[in-house]
Structure formats: structure tokens, C-alpha cells
Scaffold this active site. Structure first.
Site, PDB file in Angstrom:
ATOM      1  N   HIS A  16      43.036  49.895  41.842  1.00 58.39           N
ATOM      2  CA  HIS A  16      41.849  50.205  41.354  1.00 58.39           C
ATOM      3  C   HIS A  16      40.752  50.495  42.184  1.00 58.39           C
ATOM      4  CE1 HIS A  16      40.716  46.015  42.424  1.00 58.39           C
ATOM      5  NE2 HIS A  16      41.721  45.599  42.398  1.00 58.39           N
ATOM      6  N   ASP A  17      39.671  51.124  41.969  1.00 61.75           N
ATOM      7  CA  ASP A  17      38.864  51.593  42.901  1.00 61.75           C
ATOM      8  C   ASP A  17      38.894  52.275  44.258  1.00 61.75           C
ATOM      9  OD1 ASP A  17      36.532  50.201  40.896  1.00 61.75           O
ATOM     10  OD2 ASP A  17      37.790  48.627  41.522  1.00 61.75           O
ATOM     11  N   GLY A  36      43.201  47.249  46.270  1.00 63.12           N
ATOM     12  CA  GLY A  36      41.929  47.758  45.577  1.00 63.12           C
ATOM     13  C   GLY A  36      40.966  48.069  46.603  1.00 63.12           C
TER      14      GLY A  36
END
Length: 262
Positions: free
Chosen positions: A121-122, A139
Site C-alpha cells: 500500500h501507498d 508500505g
């Protein structure tokens, strides 16, 4: 008509260009948008608020746009955005972003992503990168253009990797990696400048020589980081033809948040 295998399941709300190809037994969710010329192999899952650009190629068994592996995630409508002309090989896993960041996981254009690569994520990945088999980003990792990650490279969350950097196989990267630098090992340690890669991309001999000197200032002359930075600035003033690449190095040093690999 979009070329969809009869065993694939595509939600009626999904937006697929008429030239998109979807392989057998692939599942595509309602919030997925796929642009022209993209090919999706069999047994893939595309989910989440996922936007995919033109002329990408996804091989079989990819999982694209799943919820993040983050206990704080509460089903916010975060996104995964993939650019154009990427090749994503078997068993790749890309997750949407989280509300704790800007909510977007992003892959740019013309990237070559090999089997079992994980984008958490991200993450923000630039253009023209190569991630070899089993490279994994935790992340919030940021990766510049033309970066090469060797197979089984693992990258700690929030690490930044500068443009044209390179890791050897099975490197464990716990701190920020400056542009142009090559590293190897667990924990990763600096070994030099990515000379061959820079030559192939048209960097001049003066630029490469200046980067080699900057590497010595950072890693071989016993300087503190502040003194090494001052030495790079001094060199920048005396080598105007290499001022741009040295400025890229200086800008990265100023932005490094986890400390650089040293």
C-alpha cells in the site's frame, strides 16, 4: 466488443475499453477501469478502485488492487493507479493505498515487473524500472525512474530509492538509497555507481566521473554526511557539465527521511 473469455467474470460496472483482452477464469470488480490495448491473462483478480492505463500486459495469477495488508484499513475507497506499457509477470500482488497516506499506490510507465513481485500500500514507483523475481516493497516506499531491484530484494517501509540506483540479489534495504548508487547484502551496503546502466542511458563520461567522485565523498573518505554534501557542492561548481546529476544527488540527500545507506 471487449475480448473477454466466456469463463471470466467481469462486473457490469467495470469500465473496460473495447480492445482489452481478458483471459479465462479472471475476475474483475466493479470499480476497475482498464484502458485500450491492455491484456490480462487467465486466473487473475482485479479488485478495488483500480485504474490501469494503455497497452499493459498482465500474466496469469496476478492479484491487482486487493485491500492492503494493514490492520488500520477500514474499507476506505483508496486507489491503485497503473500507467502505460507495463509488463507484470506471474503472481504479482499490488495493493491499494491507505488513508494514512495519500490513499494511492502508483506504478508509472514502461516498467518490467517479474514474477512474485509485491507492491504494498501507498508505494510510488516511477518509470522504466526493472523489479526481478520476488522483489518486495513494504508500505509507503518511493522508487525513482530506471531503478533496478535484484531478485529477492526486500525494502523496508518508508524507504526512498533514487533514480538509476540498483540492488543486487537478496539485498535487504533498510535505509534510503541515493540515486545512481549500487548496493548489495543483508543489510545492504554501498558498492559503487551504476556505471553500466548510466552508459546505456546516455550519461556522459564527465557526468559519470563526477558521480564516482561524489560516491567517494559519501562513502570512501571518512566524511560526515554534512561534509560529504559540502564536497559535492564544491565539485558541482567546478564541473558545470555534471551539475545536473550532482544536484539530483544533493536533492535526494536533503529529502532522505530514514538516513541513507552508508
Amino acid at each position: 466488443m471487449t475480448r473477454i473469455h466466456p469463463t471470466a467474470i467481469v462486473d457490469p460496472a467495470a469500465q473496460l475499453d473495447s480492445s482489452v483482452t481478458v483471459g479465462a477464469y479472471t475476475l474483475i470488480g466493479p470499480n476497475v477501469r482498464i484502458d485500450a490495448g491492455t491484456t490480462i491473462g487467465p486466473h487473475c483478480v482485479f479488485d478495488g478502485h483500480t485504474t490501469i492505463g494503455r497497452d499493459n500486459q498482465f500474466f496469469q495469477f496476478s492479484s491487482i488492487g486487493a485491500v492492503p495488508q494493514d490492520k488500520k484499513y477500514r474499507n476506505e475507497p483508496t486507489q491503485l493507479i497503473i500507467g502505460d506499457r507495463n509488463v507484470i509477470r506471474e503472481f504479482a500482488t499490488f495493493h491499494v493505498g491507505t488513508a494514512q497516506d495519500d490513499g494511492i499506490t502508483r506504478l508509472g510507465d514502461d516498467n518490467w515487473i517479474m514474477s512474485y513481485v509485491h507492491l504494498a500500500h501507498d508505494c510510488k514507483v516511477g518509470n522504466n524500472t526493472i523489479f526481478a523475481n520476488n522483489a518486495a516493497l513494504a508500505g509507503h516506499v518511493k522508487v525513482g525512474d530506471y531503478v533496478i531491484l535484484g531478485g529477492f530484494t526486500t525494502v523496508h517501509q518508508f524507504v526512498q530509492i533514487g533514480a538509476h540506483a540498483m540492488t543486487a540479489m537478496a539485498s535487504a534495504l533498510l535505509q534510503d538509497l541515493p540515486p545512481y548508487v549500487t548496493v548489495a547484502g543483508n543489510v545492504a551496503r554501498p558498492y559503487g555507481i551504476n556505471v553500466e546502466g548510466l552508459k546505456r542511458r546516455g550519461f556522459s563520461s564527465e557526468e559519470i566521473a563526477a558521480l564516482r567522485a561524489a560516491f567517494k565523498h559519501l562513502y570512501r573518505e571518512g566524511h560526515s554526511l554534512a561534509d560529504a554534501r559540502a564536497a559535492i557542492i564544491e565539485r558541482q561548481a567546478t564541473q558545470p557539465a555534471a551539475a545536473g546529476v550532482l544536484q539530483t544527488m544533493l536533492d535526494f540527500l536533503d529529502s532522505a527521511s530514514r538516513g541513507i545507506v552508508r
